[in-house]
Write an enzyme that holds these catalytic residues in place. Structure first.
Site, PDB file in Angstrom:
ATOM      1  N   ARG A  82      10.831   7.741   3.222  1.00 45.88           N
ATOM      2  CA  ARG A  82      10.034   8.753   2.529  1.00 45.88           C
ATOM      3  C   ARG A  82      10.265  10.101   3.216  1.00 45.88           C
ATOM      4  NH1 ARG A  82       5.354   8.404   3.764  1.00 45.88           N
ATOM      5  NH2 ARG A  82       5.140   6.464   4.909  1.00 45.88           N
ATOM      6  N   TYR A 210      15.485   6.482  -2.670  1.00 44.58           N
ATOM      7  CA  TYR A 210      14.744   5.586  -1.770  1.00 44.58           C
ATOM      8  C   TYR A 210      13.363   5.213  -2.334  1.00 44.58           C
ATOM      9  CZ  TYR A 210      11.786   3.806   1.817  1.00 44.58           C
ATOM     10  OH  TYR A 210      10.894   3.019   2.468  1.00 44.58           O
ATOM     11  N   LYS A 219       3.532   4.977  -4.014  1.00 44.20           N
ATOM     12  CA  LYS A 219       2.847   6.002  -3.216  1.00 44.20           C
ATOM     13  C   LYS A 219       2.429   7.187  -4.096  1.00 44.20           C
ATOM     14  CE  LYS A 219       3.512   3.650   0.531  1.00 44.20           C
ATOM     15  NZ  LYS A 219       2.406   2.934   1.152  1.00 44.20           N
ATOM     16  N   HIS A 239      -4.918   3.123   1.037  1.00 39.73           N
ATOM     17  CA  HIS A 239      -3.710   2.516   1.608  1.00 39.73           C
ATOM     18  C   HIS A 239      -4.138   1.251   2.358  1.00 39.73           C
ATOM     19  CE1 HIS A 239       0.142   3.339   4.215  1.00 39.73           C
ATOM     20  NE2 HIS A 239       0.335   2.405   3.311  1.00 39.73           N
ATOM     21  N   SER A 261       1.643   2.783   8.542  1.00 39.48           N
ATOM     22  CA  SER A 261       2.918   2.067   8.403  1.00 39.48           C
ATOM     23  C   SER A 261       3.352   1.540   9.778  1.00 39.48           C
ATOM     24  CB  SER A 261       3.997   3.013   7.859  1.00 39.48           C
ATOM     25  OG  SER A 261       3.525   3.676   6.716  1.00 39.48           O
ATOM     26  N   CYS A 263       2.349  -1.195  11.390  1.00 44.06           N
ATOM     27  CA  CYS A 263       1.338  -1.871  12.210  1.00 44.06           C
ATOM     28  C   CYS A 263       1.094  -3.301  11.733  1.00 44.06           C
ATOM     29  CB  CYS A 263       0.028  -1.097  12.188  1.00 44.06           C
ATOM     30  SG  CYS A 263       0.107   0.447  13.070  1.00 44.06           S
ATOM     31  N   ASP A 288      -0.600  -3.532   0.361  1.00 45.68           N
ATOM     32  CA  ASP A 288      -0.376  -2.107   0.651  1.00 45.68           C
ATOM     33  C   ASP A 288      -1.400  -1.165   0.010  1.00 45.68           C
ATOM     34  OD1 ASP A 288       1.250  -0.136   1.956  1.00 45.68           O
ATOM     35  OD2 ASP A 288       2.156   0.388   0.046  1.00 45.68           O
ATOM     36  N   ARG A 380      14.347  -2.805   3.720  1.00 48.94           N
ATOM     37  CA  ARG A 380      13.230  -3.344   2.950  1.00 48.94           C
ATOM     38  C   ARG A 380      13.601  -4.558   2.131  1.00 48.94           C
ATOM     39  NH1 ARG A 380       8.149  -0.365   3.161  1.00 48.94           N
ATOM     40  NH2 ARG A 380       8.634   1.401   4.499  1.00 48.94           N
TER      41      ARG A 380
HETATM   42  C1  OXD Z   1       4.684   2.887   3.758  1.00 46.65           C
HETATM   43  C2  OXD Z   1       5.123   1.849   2.804  1.00 46.65           C
HETATM   44  O1  OXD Z   1       5.519   3.653   4.247  1.00 46.65           O
HETATM   45  O2  OXD Z   1       4.281   1.053   2.371  1.00 46.65           O
HETATM   46  O3  OXD Z   1       3.481   2.950   4.031  1.00 46.65           O
HETATM   47  O4  OXD Z   1       6.312   1.821   2.449  1.00 46.65           O
HETATM   48 MN    MN Z   2       2.297   1.580   2.839  1.00 45.62          MN
END
Ligand code: OXD
Ligand code: MN
Length: 601
Positions: A82, A210, A219, A239, A261, A263, A288, A380
């Site tokens: 991102r 991406y 997002k 989130h 992100s 964690c 998420d 990913r």
């Molecule tokens: C993030 C994702 O970056 O879920 O939080 O991809």
């Molecule tokens: Mn996320």
């Protein structure tokens, strides 16, 4: 119609919604694709587009015996994450977007990006991707339409959302849909922008391929536009993972949890309880994103707007997350992982040692022992939620699930105890607002620096952070049975630098205390910063970790906390003009309690 558009081959429209047709026409005139193709979401379409993506080199088939229906995609090496610095909230005023967002005036953004979109799809196909975020027919769900020139986006959206004709059926002839326009253009980072127009319920994304920048339902719609709409319409876009925790007697408690992100949110959402917890089961509702709304019964009801997982591959293995490993065994797409000679996938932290030879994420030969990573650290998997053996049977419930507890967490090597419970809702909002996580070696910049990330929403709140806290506080008047709020930290380290708490499945012990507290059946002990469990309040039987380590993980050091409070205050400085006074007062109360505790010695 302009000559360019009449030259475009417009596939048969799957809807006669005049708002939709007019908008597609407008976008086609701008982007000038050779053809417009409507996506119906069928199996036949998936096969056709997959074959096309393979023929174009966008997807590489993996070993179909080992990984049926799985493909690899290698993105442009300069387009792997991102791009927060190129992400804008385009509200009429800068104040509305707040200091937490980059801002561009809407007319300027439309003009600037309009120039880039002009002719961006010449020689390409514009796909019309209708999708629903949330269970079909749910009053909480939202319809979006993404126009994209990327077949990779279409195939990912198909996994991540409820995509195709069913979304058009849900939309009917309404004008109430998110308008998402995406073009890869030439993937040049200098011509890359992700712009959100909350007032128009619109997103324009250009120059990237991406996931987080281009799967617009995730997002962009579910968090940035969602949080903005949520404030207006009286709900919350967060989130957060959502999990159902079933106990041996069959009762299930639903919990939502926010972690920044990296964690382990996906791991926690798919947790398998250790042997000691026979009869307990964790069900994944989402990993998420959580949309939560006050219900008529006085509780918070939540849905997962997504239908798949876009998870970080490195570190995922059969110990850290067996359910994720099971989820990616079929019908999944992999982005920027490494490939074995027999067409399997590999990443750092997968099971076992690295194979001797691999093709790395850039498509180059790689040998074990190489100093370079074989898979990109942000590589990913995109996997359908239906592959998850622990998928909650309530995942398609139109009304969602009732949330009894909210957990905030981060990666902190010091200061923050393993678990604590907020005294009340306002204190809970304070805990979420001040949560932070330490930067890891994987990120650019200094390691071990605490980056504050309120509710893990810093990159995702679609408006001013101070007002966002205010929205949270307002729920007190709207939800009679507010969830209990907790702070957790799995990552505290001892003096030797080793983790004090084993994490992963053992987090079930902490989760059980949280559920017991939410159900009013476990003890706790008051400290200046919140309620904490004593050893006897938690189920620690058969834990292969010395009691001293757990006590250290749970330790509250008054001096460390005074420094922590000062650091929180400094972070809030930026939001001073809109910060609700309860947040400031909450801090001062905690500070006074710490000072008194310090004097007691
Ligand atoms: C993030 C994702 O970056 O879920 O939080 O991809
Ligand atoms: Mn996320």
């Amino acid at each position: 119609m302009s000559t360019t558009v009449s030259a475009a081959e417009i596939g048969s429209p799957l809807s006669d919604n005049r708002h939709l047709l007019a908008w597609i026409d407008e976008c086609a005139r701008l982007c000038k694709p050779d053809r417009v193709v409507w996506c119906d979401g069928s199996e036949e379409e998936k096969e056709r587009l997959t074959a096309l993506a393979v023929a174009q080199g966008v997807l590489i088939p993996l070993n179909q015996e080992k990984l049926p229906g799985c493909y690899l995609h290698r993105s442009d090496p300069a387009d792997v994450a991102r791009v927060e610095h190129l992400t804008f909230i385009c509200t009429p005023t800068r104040e509305e977007a707040g200091p937490n967002n980059n801002w561009m005036a809407p007319d300027e953004a439309y003009r600037k990006l309009g120039q880039l979109f002009d002719g961006s799809m010449k020689g390409r196909t514009m796909y019309v991707v209708p999708y629903v975020m949330g269970p079909l027919g749910s009053p909480l769900a939202k319809v979006g339409i993404e126009l994209t020139d990327s077949v990779y986006v279409v195939l990912n959206m198909r996994i991540m959302a409820r995509m195709g004709t069913r979304a058009l059926r849900m939309l009917g002839d309404s004008d109430g849909f998110n308008r998402g326009l995406h073009s890869m253009l030439d993937l040049n980072p200098d011509r890359r922008y992700i712009c959100h127009f909350p007032q128009d319920n619109a997103i324009w994304s250009i120059g990237s391929g991406y996931g987080g920048n281009v799967l617009l339902g995730k997002k962009c719609l579910a968090l940035r536009i969602g949080s903005y709409l949520g404030r207006q319409e009286g709900w919350m876009a967060e989130h957060m993972l959502i999990m159902g925790v079933e106990e041996p007697n069959g009762d299930t408690t639903y919990v939502a949890a926010a972690f920044p992100s990296a964690c382990g949110k996906t791991n926690f959402a798919m947790l398998i309880p250790p042997k000691r917890f026979q009869g307990w089961k964790v069900w994944t509702v989402g990993d998420d994103i959580c949309w939560m709304k006050p219900g008529p019964d006085g509780r918070f009801w939540a849905i997962n707007p997504e239908a798949g997982y876009f998870g970080v591959a490195p570190g995922t293995n059969s110990l850290t997350n067996p359910n994720a490993m099971e989820s990616v065994r079929r019908d999944s797409l992999f982005t920027n992982v490494a490939m074995t000679p027999d067409g399997d996938v590999w990443w750092e932290g997968k099971d076992g040692v690295a194979p001797e030879e691999l093709i790395d994420w850039k498509g180059r030969p790689w040998k074990r022992g190489s100093t370079e990573k074989a898979a990109h650290p942000n590589s990913r998997f995109t996997a359908p939620a239906t592959n998850n053996p622990a998928l909650s049977p309530r995942v398609n419930d139109r009304n969602g699930v009732p949330i009894s507890a909210i957990i905030f967490g981060g990666r902190r090597s010091t200061t923050v105890p393993l678990v604590l419970q907020a005294f009340n809702w306002t204190h809970g909002v304070y805990l979420g607002a001040t949560m932070g996580s330490e930067t890891t070696a994987a990120a650019v910049g200094k390691e071990g620096v605490v980056r504050r990330d309120p509710m893990a929403m810093l990159p995702f709140a679609g408006y001013d952070m101070g007002r966002y806290f205010d929205h949270w506080l307002n729920m007190e008047g709207k939800v009679e049975y507010l969830p209990k709020v907790f702070l957790v930290n799995w990552f505290r380290r001892g003096p030797d630098g080793a983790f004090l708490w084993p994490g992963f499945g053992e987090n079930m012990r902490v989760l059980k205390w949280i559920i017991d507290r939410a159900r009013g059946r476990a003890g706790a002990w008051e400290t200046p910063i919140g309620w904490v469990p004593k050893w006897a309040d938690m189920d620690m039987r058969d834990l292969a970790v010395p009691i001293e380590d757990v006590e250290d993980a749970q330790r509250i050091d008054v001096e460390e906390w005074k420094r922590e409070i000062a650091d929180q205050e400094e972070f809030f400085e930026k939001y001073r003009s809109t910060m609700p006074k309860e947040i400031v007062l909450e801090r001062e109360i905690i500070r006074s309690r710490l000072e008194r505790a310090g004097r007691k010695g």
